[in-house]
Design a protein around this motif. Sequence first.
Motif: not given
Length: 233
Positions: A32-56
Amino acid sequence: MPLAPHQFWQTVYPADTFDAAPADGFHDLYPASLPDGRQIALPVRVLPGDGSQAVASMIVNQASFAVEDALSDAMAAHARVYAPEVVIGVPTLGLPLANGVARRLGHDRMVALGTSRKFWYSEDLSEPMSSITSPEHAKRLYLDPRMLPLLEGRRVLVVDDVISSGTSMLAVLKLLAKAGMRPAAAVFGMLQGDVWRRAITELDASYIAHIHGAITSPRLSRSSSGGWFPKQD
């Protein structure tokens, strides 16, 4: 080299450290990018259900102080436009960011909402609340009646860590409306996807232009090759 679980949310990386649009999709990390372009690493988490959807995912109370400071800096920059007189923090993970934003605005304090009912609280100043990370564990959100003199007639700003489904923010807006308050704006550590826009629009579309985030992340869908790609909400 993949990051270990404890390494996420710990470093503010220079711009372009990570590929923001990899051809094979994201895997265990979303930058994910901050307004000045620097980045923060976020883990991908699979949402409950059939495993086809996720969020950072972003869990602020597990983040380094450097990441918390970077988010608070960006959030305060959004907040200054509205010249808020009081910052309202949403529990639980919005509270450290509300503290950081209020300090950067030169405030002496912030006002914290609560999910633990103290004996002097009133059910009239409460609202049920749930979130995408704990949909089966609905809580009640409370406004301490002793804080009303700090808020009445003031220009207030709501601060929380993440807006995703929009249900937590709806609870905040409904609770403040019970107290006769309409916040000037809301600022989040992260805007996650776009589902929240529909939820807030159903209540009052005019709020949308006054909701801001330090970083943004999409909802993700798994491809046939196993990579994660931004999903159209």
